[in-house]
Scaffold this active site. Structure first.
Site, PDB file in Angstrom:
ATOM      1  N   LYS A 238       0.081   4.281  -0.145  1.00 43.04           N
ATOM      2  CA  LYS A 238      -0.526   5.455   0.497  1.00 43.04           C
ATOM      3  C   LYS A 238      -0.299   6.689  -0.399  1.00 43.04           C
ATOM      4  O   LYS A 238      -0.379   6.563  -1.618  1.00 43.04           O
ATOM      5  CB  LYS A 238       0.030   5.629   1.917  1.00 43.04           C
ATOM      6  CG  LYS A 238      -0.080   4.330   2.732  1.00 43.04           C
ATOM      7  CD  LYS A 238       0.226   4.476   4.188  1.00 43.04           C
ATOM      8  CE  LYS A 238       0.069   3.127   4.878  1.00 43.04           C
ATOM      9  NZ  LYS A 238       0.258   3.179   6.320  1.00 43.04           N
TER      10      LYS A 238
ATOM     11  N   ASN B 298       0.871  -1.178   0.000  1.00 43.84           N
ATOM     12  CA  ASN B 298       0.000   0.000   0.000  1.00 43.84           C
ATOM     13  C   ASN B 298       0.908   1.228   0.000  1.00 43.84           C
ATOM     14  O   ASN B 298       1.537   1.530   1.015  1.00 43.84           O
ATOM     15  CB  ASN B 298      -0.888  -0.039   1.252  1.00 43.84           C
ATOM     16  CG  ASN B 298      -1.714   1.223   1.434  1.00 43.84           C
ATOM     17  OD1 ASN B 298      -1.771   2.071   0.536  1.00 43.84           O
ATOM     18  ND2 ASN B 298      -2.343   1.364   2.585  1.00 43.84           N
TER      19      ASN B 298
ATOM     20  N   GLU C 253      -4.788  -5.085  10.721  1.00 46.30           N
ATOM     21  CA  GLU C 253      -3.761  -4.064  10.879  1.00 46.30           C
ATOM     22  C   GLU C 253      -3.940  -3.357  12.233  1.00 46.30           C
ATOM     23  O   GLU C 253      -4.720  -2.389  12.331  1.00 46.30           O
ATOM     24  CB  GLU C 253      -3.862  -3.025   9.765  1.00 46.30           C
ATOM     25  CG  GLU C 253      -3.605  -3.585   8.389  1.00 46.30           C
ATOM     26  CD  GLU C 253      -3.049  -2.527   7.438  1.00 46.30           C
ATOM     27  OE1 GLU C 253      -1.965  -2.740   6.912  1.00 46.30           O
ATOM     28  OE2 GLU C 253      -3.697  -1.484   7.251  1.00 46.30           O
TER      29      GLU C 253
ATOM     30  N   HIS D 132      -9.297   1.167   5.618  1.00 46.42           N
ATOM     31  CA  HIS D 132      -7.977   1.358   6.220  1.00 46.42           C
ATOM     32  C   HIS D 132      -8.103   2.287   7.433  1.00 46.42           C
ATOM     33  O   HIS D 132      -8.950   3.183   7.449  1.00 46.42           O
ATOM     34  CB  HIS D 132      -7.012   1.945   5.185  1.00 46.42           C
ATOM     35  CG  HIS D 132      -5.585   1.881   5.635  1.00 46.42           C
ATOM     36  ND1 HIS D 132      -5.060   2.821   6.482  1.00 46.42           N
ATOM     37  CD2 HIS D 132      -4.604   0.981   5.390  1.00 46.42           C
ATOM     38  CE1 HIS D 132      -3.789   2.498   6.734  1.00 46.42           C
ATOM     39  NE2 HIS D 132      -3.491   1.389   6.087  1.00 46.42           N
TER      40      HIS D 132
ATOM     41  N   GLU E 142      -6.415   4.748   8.316  1.00 46.42           N
ATOM     42  CA  GLU E 142      -6.193   6.184   8.072  1.00 46.42           C
ATOM     43  C   GLU E 142      -7.496   6.890   7.668  1.00 46.42           C
ATOM     44  O   GLU E 142      -7.867   7.868   8.322  1.00 46.42           O
ATOM     45  CB  GLU E 142      -5.028   6.357   7.086  1.00 46.42           C
ATOM     46  CG  GLU E 142      -3.705   6.055   7.805  1.00 46.42           C
ATOM     47  CD  GLU E 142      -2.597   5.452   6.957  1.00 46.42           C
ATOM     48  OE1 GLU E 142      -2.689   5.489   5.722  1.00 46.42           O
ATOM     49  OE2 GLU E 142      -1.630   4.932   7.546  1.00 46.42           O
TER      50      GLU E 142
ATOM     51  N   SER F  71       4.048  -2.333  10.023  1.00 49.92           N
ATOM     52  CA  SER F  71       5.510  -2.363  10.147  1.00 49.92           C
ATOM     53  C   SER F  71       6.142  -3.675   9.671  1.00 49.92           C
ATOM     54  O   SER F  71       7.165  -4.096  10.190  1.00 49.92           O
ATOM     55  CB  SER F  71       5.948  -2.061  11.584  1.00 49.92           C
ATOM     56  OG  SER F  71       5.580  -0.740  11.936  1.00 49.92           O
TER      57      SER F  71
ATOM     58  N   GLY G 120       3.249   2.049  10.788  1.00 51.74           N
ATOM     59  CA  GLY G 120       4.200   3.151  10.640  1.00 51.74           C
ATOM     60  C   GLY G 120       5.012   3.447  11.891  1.00 51.74           C
ATOM     61  O   GLY G 120       5.639   4.495  11.994  1.00 51.74           O
TER      62      GLY G 120
HETATM   63  P1  13P Z   1       3.454   0.284   7.538  1.00 54.44           P
HETATM   64  O1  13P Z   1       3.925  -1.013   6.895  1.00 54.44           O
HETATM   65  O2  13P Z   1       4.187   1.477   7.051  1.00 54.44           O
HETATM   66  O3  13P Z   1       3.431   0.139   9.031  1.00 54.44           O
HETATM   67  O4  13P Z   1       1.932   0.487   7.071  1.00 54.44           O
HETATM   68  C1  13P Z   1       1.031  -0.557   7.176  1.00 54.44           C
HETATM   69  C2  13P Z   1      -0.212  -0.188   6.481  1.00 54.44           C
HETATM   70  O5  13P Z   1      -0.933   0.699   6.905  1.00 54.44           O
HETATM   71  C3  13P Z   1      -0.529  -0.906   5.236  1.00 54.44           C
HETATM   72  O6  13P Z   1      -1.831  -0.644   4.814  1.00 54.44           O
END
Ligand code: 13P
Length: 246
Positions: free
Chosen positions: A11, A9, A165, A96, A98, A204, A171
């Site tokens: 983003k 992803n 997740e 997601h 976010e 992560s 992150g």
């Molecule tokens: P990270 O791998 O940067 O922690 O992000 C995970 C994520 O949100 C994938 O959708």
């Protein structure tokens, strides 16, 4: 036998030029992957077309980072399933953490997105996961169960992916312990009620943690953020060491 799905992803990263450079570096590194896994990349909308051309014939799948439930209309900033299908997109990330956090997406909206994606022929990747505070107060199972039951309501569980997740692992560099991630993925499978549903872990994930995660019997793949921006690192993740089958 469930097929593993290794998804990146991106983003809000990667211009078209950067996406093209990524594809050139990445393709040769994943040209002989075992048949037990699929690789999916979710670029920003603006880079989908570029990536579709650059990855043509590679077998790598494309995902969108969102999809709307209406086929067309006055929904500024949204994207319709047919617009994605036209570009060769096969999967759509919904729910997601976010957009749940920054745009207050509800389980009901996520469910509408997932239903529309699925009925158009896209495979929804429905994300669920608890926050730090929810984990600390012992609410993890209750929160995820609600997200699964409401998010997946009315969906065909043979044609979707659930991504577990944990928000505190996204992150932050704090990967969830593989055994704990496996436990939650097992619970999700029982709540979905379909032993064949594909369940990913995300948060992560990196080249150092991938093999340990993929050894877990309930984890069928990963949804990778930051580490999917580096073609060499993400290729290492896609080339994870398969567990020896019994
Ligand atoms: P990270 O791998 O940067 O922690 O992000 C995970 C994520 O949100 C994938 O959708």
């Amino acid at each position: 036998m469930r097929k593993a799905v290794i998804a990146g992803n991106w983003k809000m990263h990667m211009t078209c030029a950067e996406a093209r450079a990524f594809a050139e570096a990445f393709r040769p590194l994943v040209s002989s992957l075992p048949a037990d896994r699929d690789v999916v990349l979710a670029p920003p909308f603006t880079a989908i077309s570029t990536l579709a051309t650059a990855l043509d014939g590679s077998g790598i799948h494309l995902a969108s980072q969102n999809v709307h439930w209406e086929g067309k209309g006055a929904f500024t900033g949204e994207i319709a399933p047919a617009m994605l299908l036209e570009l060769g997109v096969s999967h759509a990330i919904v729910g997601h953490s976010e957009p749940r956090k920054y745009f207050s997406e509800s389980d009901e909206q996520i469910n509408r997105r997932a239903r529309a994606a699925q009925s158009a022929g896209l495979v929804p990747i429905v994300c669920v996961g608890e926050s730090d505070g929810q984990r600390e107060s012992g609410e993890t199972e209750r929160v995820i169960r609600r997200q699964v039951e409401q998010g997946l309501d009315g969906l065909d569980t043979n044609h979707l992916i659930v991504a577990y997740e944990p928000i505190w692992a996204i992150g932050t560099g704090k990967t969830c312990e593989a055994v704990e991630a496996n436990r939650i993925c097992g619970l999700i499978r029982s709540w979905v009620g379909n032993p064949e549903v594909v369940i990913q872990y995300g948060g992560s994930v990196n080249p150092a943690t991938i093999d340990q995660l993929m050894i877990q019997p309930e984890i069928d793949g990963v949804l990778v953020g930051g580490a999917s921006l580096d073609p060499i690192g993400f290729a290492r993740i896609a080339n994870y060491q398969a567990p020896v089958s019994a």
